[in-house]
Design an enzyme around this catalytic site. Structure first.
Site, short mmCIF file in Angstrom:
data_model
loop_
_atom_site.label_atom_id
_atom_site.label_comp_id
_atom_site.label_asym_id
_atom_site.label_seq_id
_atom_site.Cartn_x
_atom_site.Cartn_y
_atom_site.Cartn_z
N PRO A 64 0.87 -1.21 0.23
CA PRO A 64 0.11 0.03 0.05
C PRO A 64 0.87 1.13 -0.01
O PRO A 64 0.76 2.33 -0.76
CB PRO A 64 -0.88 -0.04 1.16
CG PRO A 64 -0.88 -1.59 1.54
CD PRO A 64 0.46 -2.26 1.16
N THR B 91 -0.96 -9.12 -9.68
CA THR B 91 -1.47 -9.67 -11.04
C THR B 91 -1.45 -11.44 -10.80
O THR B 91 -0.12 -12.03 -10.50
CB THR B 91 -0.66 -9.33 -12.53
OG1 THR B 91 -0.83 -8.13 -12.32
CG2 THR B 91 -1.17 -9.98 -13.36
N GLU C 119 4.93 -2.28 -13.43
CA GLU C 119 6.29 -2.50 -13.50
C GLU C 119 7.24 -1.12 -13.80
O GLU C 119 8.14 -1.38 -14.59
CB GLU C 119 6.55 -3.65 -14.56
CG GLU C 119 5.73 -4.91 -14.30
CD GLU C 119 6.42 -6.27 -15.11
OE1 GLU C 119 7.48 -6.43 -15.41
OE2 GLU C 119 5.55 -7.05 -15.46
N THR D 135 6.36 2.97 -13.45
CA THR D 135 5.67 4.03 -14.15
C THR D 135 6.68 4.59 -15.41
O THR D 135 7.83 4.54 -15.35
CB THR D 135 5.14 5.16 -13.17
OG1 THR D 135 6.22 5.89 -12.95
CG2 THR D 135 4.10 4.86 -12.31
N GLY E 4 5.06 1.68 -3.76
CA GLY E 4 5.08 1.32 -5.17
C GLY E 4 6.12 1.55 -6.04
O GLY E 4 7.35 0.71 -6.21
#
Ligand SMILES: Cc1cc2nc3c(=O)[nH]c(=O)nc-3n(C[C@H](O)[C@H](O)[C@H](O)COP(=O)(O)OP(=O)(O)OC[C@H]3O[C@@H](n4cnc5c(N)ncnc54)[C@H](O)[C@@H]3O)c2cc1C
Length: 381
Positions: A128, A158, A363, A365, A131
């Site tokens: 959370p 995923t 994967e 930005t 990233g």
């Protein structure tokens, strides 16, 4: 420099293209509507060897190279970008770390089941609060006897709900920052391993992105990948390959956008002639064609370097950045060329537009790809 594909690479591409046209065209439309995981199509891809393209034959894979792999992901993604990322996450992120960085025992135990799709793979790095800044991991792994006990939460994973194997990152030494992260091979049937949410997303509806939670999950010590504190390096090396898969997915979405636009522009008439006879439309088509081809060349360059055992950090980031932006532009122009109809679900370009966007985000930005690339080019000057 030889830009011709080998016979094996052409055969892999043609097999994937045939399968995609015959089986995935309808699946792509349906799962966008139902948000269902394409279990049957994934099983069939396993039977065709497409879930173990670069896994050596000794572990039950197809024994092909990364160029073939990129071509396969492109073909799948032309018809169904959800299936494209399911295969890419399974292969590049789930299977490769075991193949490229695992011990012989780990390879022999996991790869045969993964190459055939009996076990799908997933990769759980994002949290959370972590990233782009993946080093900010809060998931903890504590050694207790012969096993590690893992507690924490991962977001957006995923294949999370469908996977049998998870490459899981956790802090073993929180005071050491990114040097305190370790990577583990975790079987998702382990007690305490749970899917706690599936995101409701803009696109790639058939590829489930899950929140995973771990409550006292016990992982045998021998399932540590590489060594304690090596997890951040495992993640970065894995993403070098993963970005080739996402670049190929983007090339597929861009190509689908171009192909749909070429067809529509020659059929649709305005002012008594096909819209393709207008230079404004022709230039859009020309730009799309150039960028999709350039994206493919960058992607295959990164894949070829990986096949040669060369570093591909810069090349895979370049391929992913360029291909994602090319796909987004191509999908945007495809909607524009379709006019009002492009904004409806009657035409697939509306889906391509939504599916393309994610390639600029996961994967790493596009901003993070630019950081990776600038770091590489500055280092070499
Ligand atoms: C559909 C989907 C599937 C995914 N699958 C997986 C998976 O299988 N496994 C997994 O581990 N993760 C997965 N992810 C997570 C994905 O990789 C992250 O969402 C992504 O890396 C961005 O992290 P974030 O969402 O926390 O955004 P943030 O890191 O909060 O970034 C927000 C914005 O700030 C920008 N930004 C942040 N830092 C900088 C900087 N230093 N310089 C410039 N700009 C910056 C970003 O580029 C972005 O625009 C998935 C995500 C989605 C949406």
């Amino acid at each position: 420099m030889d830009l011709e594909l080998t016979e094996a690479q052409r055969a892999a591409r043609d097999t994937a293209r045939r399968f995609a046209r015959e089986r995935l065209e309808r699946v792509g439309v349906e799962i966008d509507r139902t948000h269902e995981f394409p279990a049957k199509a994934v099983r069939e891809l396993g039977e065709l060897g497409m879930l173990g393209v670069f896994i050596p034959e000794q572990y039950g894979g197809a024994g092909l190279d990364n160029v073939s792999y990129a071509l396969v992901i492109e073909e799948i993604s032309v018809e169904c970008a959800s299936t494209g990322v399911i295969v890419s996450a399974h292969s590049s992120l789930g299977s490769w770390p075991i193949l490229g960085l695992g011990t012989e025992d780990q390879r022999a135990h996991y790869l045969p089941k993964m190459a055939t799709g009996q076990w799908l793979g997933c990769f759980a790095l994002t949290e959370p609060q972590a990233g782009s800044d993946a080093a900010g991991q809060k998931t903890r792994a504590v050694l207790d006897g012969d096993s590690y006990v893992i507690n924490g939460t991962k977001n957006f994973i995923t294949n999370g709900p469908e996977a049998g194997v998870c490459i899981l990152f956790a802090m073993t030494a929180p005071d050491k920052g990114h040097h305190g992260i370790s990577a583990f091979i975790v079987e998702t049937s382990s007690p305490g391993f749970q899917t706690t949410r599936i995101e409701d997303k803009m696109g790639i509806h058939g590829a489930h992105s899950a929140q995973l939670s771990f409550s006292d999950v016990r992982v045998p010590r021998e399932n540590l990948l590489v060594g304690e504190g090596e997890g951040f390096k495992v993640a970065m090396k894995t993403l070098d390959g993963g970005r080739i898969g996402i670049a190929a997915q983007a090339v597929g979405i861009g190509r689908a956008s171009l192909e749909a636009s070429l067809k529509y522009a020659q059929e649709r008439e305005a002012f008594g002639r096909p819209i393709a006879s207008n230079q404004a439309i022709q230039w859009k088509l020309a730009d799309m064609a150039v960028e999709v081809d350039a994206a493919r060349l960058l992607t295959l360059q990164a894949a070829a370097r990986k096949d040669q055992g060369l570093s591909c950090t810069k090349q895979s980031a370049m391929a992913k950045l360029f291909a994602a932006e090319a796909a987004m532009k191509a999908a945007t122009e495809a909607v524009q060329i379709h006019g009002g109809y492009g904004y409806t679900k009657e035409f697939k370009v509306e889906r391509y537009f939504r599916d393309a966007k994610i390639t600029e985000i996961y994967e790493g930005t596009s901003e993070i790809q630019r950081l990776v690339i600038s770091g590489q080019v500055l280092r070499n000057n």
